[in-house]
Design an enzyme around this catalytic site. Structure first.
Site, PDB file in Angstrom:
ATOM      1  N   ARG A 119     -22.299  64.289 -30.247  1.00  7.83           N
ATOM      2  CA  ARG A 119     -23.250  65.025 -29.375  1.00  7.83           C
ATOM      3  C   ARG A 119     -22.964  64.735 -27.905  1.00  7.83           C
ATOM      4  O   ARG A 119     -23.892  64.549 -27.095  1.00  7.83           O
ATOM      5  CB  ARG A 119     -24.706  64.658 -29.688  1.00  7.83           C
ATOM      6  CG  ARG A 119     -25.164  64.957 -31.064  1.00  7.83           C
ATOM      7  CD  ARG A 119     -25.143  66.437 -31.396  1.00  7.83           C
ATOM      8  NE  ARG A 119     -25.367  66.586 -32.812  1.00  7.83           N
ATOM      9  CZ  ARG A 119     -24.400  66.541 -33.722  1.00  7.83           C
ATOM     10  NH1 ARG A 119     -23.133  66.424 -33.345  1.00  7.83           N
ATOM     11  NH2 ARG A 119     -24.662  66.658 -34.988  1.00  7.83           N
TER      12      ARG A 119
ATOM     13  N   SER B 177     -33.574  68.487 -33.189  1.00  2.00           N
ATOM     14  CA  SER B 177     -33.640  67.015 -33.199  1.00  2.00           C
ATOM     15  C   SER B 177     -33.983  66.515 -31.798  1.00  2.00           C
ATOM     16  O   SER B 177     -33.295  66.866 -30.838  1.00  2.00           O
ATOM     17  CB  SER B 177     -32.301  66.422 -33.607  1.00  2.00           C
ATOM     18  OG  SER B 177     -31.925  66.918 -34.855  1.00  2.00           O
TER      19      SER B 177
ATOM     20  N   GLU C   6     -32.056  63.593 -27.394  1.00  2.00           N
ATOM     21  CA  GLU C   6     -30.927  64.542 -27.436  1.00  2.00           C
ATOM     22  C   GLU C   6     -31.090  65.671 -26.421  1.00  2.00           C
ATOM     23  O   GLU C   6     -30.127  66.022 -25.727  1.00  2.00           O
ATOM     24  CB  GLU C   6     -30.776  65.115 -28.849  1.00  2.00           C
ATOM     25  CG  GLU C   6     -29.590  66.052 -28.979  1.00  2.00           C
ATOM     26  CD  GLU C   6     -29.475  66.686 -30.347  1.00  2.00           C
ATOM     27  OE1 GLU C   6     -29.343  65.956 -31.341  1.00  2.00           O
ATOM     28  OE2 GLU C   6     -29.510  67.930 -30.422  1.00  2.00           O
TER      29      GLU C   6
END
Ligand SMILES: Cc1cc2nc3c(=O)[nH]c(=O)nc-3n(C[C@H](O)[C@H](O)[C@H](O)COP(=O)(O)OP(=O)(O)OC[C@H]3O[C@@H](n4cnc5c(N)ncnc54)[C@H](O)[C@@H]3O)c2cc1C
Length: 388
Positions: free
Chosen positions: A170, A249, A343
């Site tokens: 990520r 998320s 995130e």
């Protein structure tokens, strides 16, 4: 306000609410919203912001953002570049403003493998390399060949090969240094011919019982969407109303050292990455820290369908989401000594996300039992449902 430049393909609007442009549906206005339909127009907006000392933020589909309630006091630039083409050798070239799902659809329709598991991820193609989107055993970095960018400092358009993008879990150079480059487009090298590889157990199980009525890639895409829908991770019209306003998320899965991972309970799921780091599902940590799916604090809460997704309910503000996020993070830290990192990208805040969440943390991390002021625990659906 300084005089706006007159560039073909570039339009400006003042005081534009950002909430409707994000999947959370939260946040205040952009001082100036610039929409650019050509690379030249993107360059023009960048020059305008730089010459006038205005901060500039690049907005895609708004599906990975938490925008501050006071909004963004600068230029929000939307690269609305369009175009998608597939070469006979499986090279797919796409402009930044195309929806990511259009990429998946074109690849699957052409029988080319590599992105079928990335179906159902909202947002634009241009944002895909920013956090190296990933799900169900695939990441965009697996198939990405190159990225076309505008260098914000020089104004030059450059082609970056995959190795120059600094991809991680990520993560990418675009995420680490957003002030450097704007993604204008990407080229993916998709595979053909071979049997698709399924790396994710939950998906394997879903496929085992799925009807064998379509080509393999189309079946995988459908199965992924089914699994996602069950977790409230698919923003489709049929999505449950209590899971529509989310950024997916909210925390990344922590990557721990072997020593840190050894301190976790024996039954904590673990995945050892190539570099020896141990990835632990953040959703497992959250639920085992006592935060239940559906838990609410005021007008925001944890999704009833997935512990990792935070959701905004009627009347919520970004401030409400931050309170919930801070609580979840503190609960995990108190239970396991692990600090979760958010995130989504925080927009319009003066401090980095970790510091913002720290400010909102009101509990004593030394306590095992976390006080939950004014919480409304909702019914919990049984069964483990952890995103990768
Ligand atoms: C229901 C749901 C499920 C999700 N599931 C997943 C998942 O499985 N896996 C996953 O990885 N993500 C997932 N996400 C997160 C999100 O969809 C992705 O990160 C997506 O790539 C964000 O795209 P966007 O266009 O909405 O970007 P935005 O949210 O608008 O922006 C995200 C970041 O990218 C930057 N950016 C956007 N466009 C450009 C550009 N052209 N050039 C430079 N920087 C740019 C922005 O400045 C910002 O920093 C999910 C989100 C939701 C709401």
């Amino acid at each position: 306000m300084p005089r706006l430049p007159d560039c073909p393909g570039l339009t400006f609007a003042a005081d534009v609410p950002l909430a409707p442009r994000t999947t959370f549906g939260l946040g205040g206005p952009a001082k100036l919203l610039a929409s650019a339909t050509t690379p030249e127009a993107v360059r023009c907006a960048v020059t305008y912001a730089a010459e006038n000392g205005r901060p500039l933020f690049v907005l895609g589909g708004g599906s990975n953002l938490l925008v501050a309630d006071r909004g963004f006091d600068g230029v929000v630039l939307v690269p609305s570049l369009r175009g998608l083409s597939m070469a006979p050798d499986g090279r797919l070239t796409v402009a930044a403003g195309e929806p990511w799902e259009a990429v998946v659809e074109a690849a699957v329709a052409a029988g080319r493998a590599g992105v079928e598991c990335l179906t159902g991820i909202p947002g634009t193609a241009g944002a895909a390399p920013v956090q190296n989107i990933g799900a169900y055993g695939q990441e965009v970095a697996d198939t990405l060949e190159s990225v076309e960018v505008l260098d914000r400092a020089t104004g030059r358009i450059e082609r970056l090969e995959r190795a120059a993008c600094g991809f991680g879990y990520r993560d990418s150079r675009f995420k680490r240094a957003p002030e450097q480059a704007i993604v204008l487009g990407l080229t993916l090298a998709l595979r053909g011919g071979d049997e698709p590889e399924i790396r994710y157990e939950e998906l394997r199980r879903a496929l085992a019982t799925a009807p064998n009525d379509a080509p393999p890639l189309a079946r995988i895409r459908r199965a992924v969407r089914g699994v996602r829908a069950g977790k409230g991770m698919l923003l489709a019209p049929e999505a449950p109303p209590d899971a529509r306003r989310t950024a997916g998320s909210f925390f990344m899965n922590p990557r721990l050292t072997a020593e840190e991972a050894a301190a976790l309970p024996a039954d904590a799921p673990r995945h050892v990455d190539d570099d020896g780091r141990v990835k632990v599902p953040a959703a497992w940590l959250i639920e085992h820290a006592g935060v239940t799916r559906g838990w609410r604090l005021g007008a925001a809460g944890v999704s009833p369908h997935h512990a990792l997704a935070l959701v905004a309910h009627e009347g919520a503000t970004a401030h409400d989401v931050l309170r919930v996020a801070a609580h979840v993070r503190a609960a995990v830290r108190a239970a396991f000594g692990v600090t979760l990192s958010p995130e989504p990208v925080f927009v319009g805040f003066d401090l980095p996300p970790d510091v913002v969440l720290g400010v909102f943390t009101t509990i004593d991390p030394a306590r095992k039992k976390v006080p939950v002021p004014g919480s409304v625990p909702a019914k919990r659906t049984p069964g483990p449902r952890h995103k990768e």
